[in-house]
Write an enzyme that holds these catalytic residues in place. Structure first.
Site, PDB file in Angstrom:
ATOM      1  CG  HIS A   1      -5.088  12.233  10.631  1.00 57.43           C
ATOM      2  ND1 HIS A   1      -5.362  13.524  10.254  1.00 57.43           N
ATOM      3  CD2 HIS A   1      -3.787  12.004  10.263  1.00 57.43           C
ATOM      4  CE1 HIS A   1      -4.282  14.054   9.687  1.00 57.43           C
ATOM      5  NE2 HIS A   1      -3.308  13.152   9.688  1.00 57.43           N
TER       6      HIS A   1
ATOM      7  CG  ASP B   1      -1.842   1.201   1.283  1.00 58.23           C
ATOM      8  OD1 ASP B   1      -1.608   2.188   0.541  1.00 58.23           O
ATOM      9  OD2 ASP B   1      -2.809   1.168   2.067  1.00 58.23           O
TER      10      ASP B   1
ATOM     11  CG  HIS C   1      -1.004  15.170   7.098  1.00 58.33           C
ATOM     12  ND1 HIS C   1       0.201  14.601   7.466  1.00 58.33           N
ATOM     13  CD2 HIS C   1      -1.153  14.934   5.764  1.00 58.33           C
ATOM     14  CE1 HIS C   1       0.759  14.044   6.402  1.00 58.33           C
ATOM     15  NE2 HIS C   1      -0.037  14.229   5.355  1.00 58.33           N
TER      16      HIS C   1
ATOM     17  CE1 TYR D   1       4.384   9.061   8.679  1.00 55.64           C
ATOM     18  CE2 TYR D   1       3.933  11.265   7.848  1.00 55.64           C
ATOM     19  CZ  TYR D   1       3.581  10.181   8.631  1.00 55.64           C
ATOM     20  OH  TYR D   1       2.435  10.216   9.371  1.00 55.64           O
TER      21      TYR D   1
ATOM     22  CG  ASP E   1       1.229  15.893  11.388  1.00 56.18           C
ATOM     23  OD1 ASP E   1       1.876  14.877  11.724  1.00 56.18           O
ATOM     24  OD2 ASP E   1       0.632  15.987  10.292  1.00 56.18           O
TER      25      ASP E   1
HETATM   26  C1  X5A Z   1      -0.199  11.227  11.226  1.00 55.37           C
HETATM   27  C2  X5A Z   1      -0.028  11.525   9.770  1.00 55.37           C
HETATM   28  C3  X5A Z   1      -0.825  11.231   7.509  1.00 55.37           C
HETATM   29  C4  X5A Z   1      -1.754  10.422   6.671  1.00 55.37           C
HETATM   30  C5  X5A Z   1      -1.522  10.716   5.202  1.00 55.37           C
HETATM   31  C6  X5A Z   1      -2.400   9.899   4.299  1.00 55.37           C
HETATM   32  N1  X5A Z   1      -0.904  10.974   8.928  1.00 55.37           N
HETATM   33  N2  X5A Z   1      -2.164  10.212   2.928  1.00 55.37           N
HETATM   34  O1  X5A Z   1       0.911  12.209   9.399  1.00 55.37           O
HETATM   35 ZN    ZN Z   2       1.031  14.274   9.307  1.00 58.51          ZN
END
Ligand code: X5A
Ligand code: ZN
Length: 631
Positions: A135, A20, A174, A305, A172
């Protein structure tokens, strides 16, 4: 009081078992990379290590539905195919047989951290966890998140520790829509999130991630969204967002605890964020938050990441929590137009709900505000600057007495220590009569001993340059100010006058109320300082400075940021021992005492600030909080 590092090796167990491309970036090495780097830098050893516990199901129930908790519990016994099918029912989620255990450890780690901070075992800390949390929703996993670690910690802090006001800062990249949904109507939790948005074209593609989502019902104004509409946001954009949006609201809110949804996918190199902020920026963000809530800051890992960038950013955060000064930020500090548009639209959306954003001047022009145009001295004898700086070391009459000389000796000793990097900061007490002369020598000595840019923040009756007219013309001191090398930025906070003699000589009135003082620091002093990027700051509390202890502590503490911690505080011998002590503490990295209830700035103070910002904004770009209007 120290810094806790909460962790458990078991949290490296959960991982993606099938193909994935969206989820594969959330992998166990994220934790090991961060922890290895903390060890290598000797930071782990300086922390109080706490081994994470599992959260109880009751604790999960503070935020999640019993049905959802059961669903996640049952994934423990599923096979790979079944896990994959179930994962497919959520957006950007994978389950592993160990996920339930890991996710309970992640929540437990956040709770332990909050308990350690709120019981006074430590001052602050970081929980290094997987899976992330922000999230996750009441009955849904989402975006790699299973249980909402930070949200549960916030409810726990209210229920178990009786807190009334908690600030959640989600840096973060997001949008933590899970946290937003959970606390939308709750005025006891102020939720701030910036996020890559691109006008809604970036995951999770939600209308409610935009700046005009400000909460509902009782919670109006307690959701603060700052959507980034372009990638590439950098250090200046992030610091500007804190100074001009988050911090005014945060001080007005006056939190008892700061929780950080500390995702590092907002750092340079991250494949998700595509932003440009360097790891050192997180040291500054951390330091800017440590002035809130008496320094009670709990950071909980979310995304991040790019292993190298993640590890380095985690180290910067922990190092700052430990009290070390933040390293200077590289490159020019100029926020981009798109960032300014975002900040401006978030400020506009929040303004109805926050007095700190409603600063209104009494009138647009005022009689006691003067702008003095700089005399044209910039061309004169520029090359002679260095020589002249040396020549300045002439005896000052007021330094002739013994005590004054002793004080001066200490000052020069400290100054050299700071400039050589042996110590980062210091305090010098001077006899009141010698304050101006001591400051004068400090400036000369600073400039001739390696400081490239020197910021001098003077309060009370301290004039510099001391003799504007000298040698039948413009003084050497003024020429230093005007020299094209631009090595001194002089900011005088006192009296009634708001004036920009030049972009390097600024006077502003000492604000009378806390709100005015805060907007002076956040809206003028720090933007100037971050734009100027000094390598040394002198904070001089001169005769009749009129500054309250907590205000002096806040100012001094925050000025550590732009100068890599190189701050020299000058105070008068007859200052109270409490003042000296409190300044010593903040220079050591301790949190300043909280200022107490917010009072709005006086119209006169608001006016002086607006006027000066208008004058100086074209030169000092960190003052901007709105984009340029197109001609
Ligand atoms: C915790 C976080 C990101 C999810 C990305 C999905 N989640 N495309 O960084
Ligand atoms: Zn994130």
């Amino acid at each position: 009081m120290g810094t806790a590092l909460v962790y458990h090796e078991d949290m490296t167990a959960t991982r993606l078992l099938w193909d994935d491309p969206e989820c594969e970036i959330e992998r166990p090495e994220r934790l090991t990379a961060a922890l290895d780097r903390l060890r290598k830098c000797g930071l782990e050893q300086r922390c109080l290590r706490l081994s994470a516990r599992e959260a109880s199901e009751e604790e999960l129930g503070l935020v999640h539905s019993p049905e959802y908790v059961s669903l996640v519990r049952e994934t423990q016994v599923l096979g790979k195919e079944e896990l994959q099918v179930l994962s497919g029912q959520f957006d950007a989620i994978y389950f592993h047989p160990s996920t339930f255990h890991c996710a309970r450890l992640a929540v437990g780690a956040a709770l332990q951290l909050v308990d350690a901070v709120l019981t006074g075992v430590v001052q602050n800390g970081l929980a290094l966890v997987r899976p992330p949390g922000h999230h996750s929703q009441r009955a849904a996993a989402n975006g790699f998140c299973v249980f909402n670690n930070v949200a549960i910690a916030a409810v726990h802090a209210k229920q178990k520790h009786g807190l009334h006001r908690i600030l959640i800062v989600d840096w973060d990249v997001h949008h933590g829509q899970g946290i937003q949904y959970l606390f939308e109507d709750d005025p006891s939790i102020l939720y701030f999130s910036w996020h890559r948005y691109e006008h809604g074209r970036f995951w999770p593609f939600l209308r409610e991630s935009d700046a005009d989502a400000v909460g509902r019902g009782q919670g109006l104004g307690f959701t603060v969204n700052l959507p980034w509409n372009q990638v590439g946001m950098g250090n200046a954009d992030y610091v500007a967002a804190f100074l001009h949006l988050l911090l005014p609201l945060a001080f007005e809110f006056d939190p008892e605890l700061v929780l950080v949804s500390a995702g590092f996918d907002s750092a340079i190199g991250d494949p998700e964020g595509q932003m440009q902020a360097t790891p050192a920026c997180f040291a500054h963000l951390t330091q800017l938050l440590q002035v809130l809530a008496g320094g009670r800051v709990c950071a909980v890992l979310e995304g991040g990441y790019h292993l190298e960038s993640l590890a380095e950013s985690v180290c910067m955060t922990v190092q700052t929590l430990l009290g070390d000064p933040a390293p200077p930020l590289p490159g020019p500090m100029v926020p981009c137009q798109s960032a300014l548009e975002s900040i401006q639209s978030a400020r506009a959306a929040q303004a109805p709900h926050w007095r700190s954003l409603q600063l209104q001047a009494v009138a647009l022009t005022a009689p006691d505000i003067t702008l003095v145009l700089p005399p044209d001295v910039t061309q004169q004898e520029g090359s002679a600057l260095n020589e002249e700086t040396q020549a300045w070391a002439r005896p000052h009459e007021s330094l002739a007495q013994d005590e004054a000389l002793t004080a001066l000796g200490k000052l020069l000793y400290l100054l050299d220590g700071v400039l050589d990097g042996q110590v980062s900061s210091g305090i010098v007490a001077t006899p009141p009569s010698a304050a101006a002369a001591t400051l004068d020598v400090a400036i000369q000595r600073g400039l001739s001993h390696g400081a490239q840019r020197l910021l001098c923040v003077a309060l009370g009756q301290l004039d510099w340059p001391p003799d504007l007219v000298h040698d039948g013309g413009v003084s050497r001191a003024l020429r230093l100010c005007m020299y094209p090398g631009r090595r001194i930025l002089w900011l005088n906070i006192r009296g009634k006058e708001a004036a920009a003699l030049s972009m390097f000589q600024v006077s502003t009135p000492l604000p009378v109320l806390t709100g005015g003082f805060l907007s002076c620091i956040l809206g003028l002093v720090l933007p100037l300082a971050y734009s100027f990027q000094p390598d040394l700051v002198l904070v001089a509390l001169g005769p009749a400075h009129g500054l309250q202890g907590p205000h002096a502590a806040l100012l001094t503490s925050m000025l550590r940021g732009p100068a890599g911690g190189r701050v020299l505080a000058l105070l008068e011998e007859d200052s109270t021992p409490q003042l000296a002590e409190i300044l010593a503490r903040v220079l050591h990295g301790e949190a300043p005492p909280s200022l107490g209830p917010y009072s709005v700035a006086s119209p006169e103070d608001a006016q002086a600030l607006m006027y000066l910002r208008g004058q100086l904004e074209p030169q000092w770009k960190m003052l901007q909080c709105r984009p340029h209007l197109e001609a």
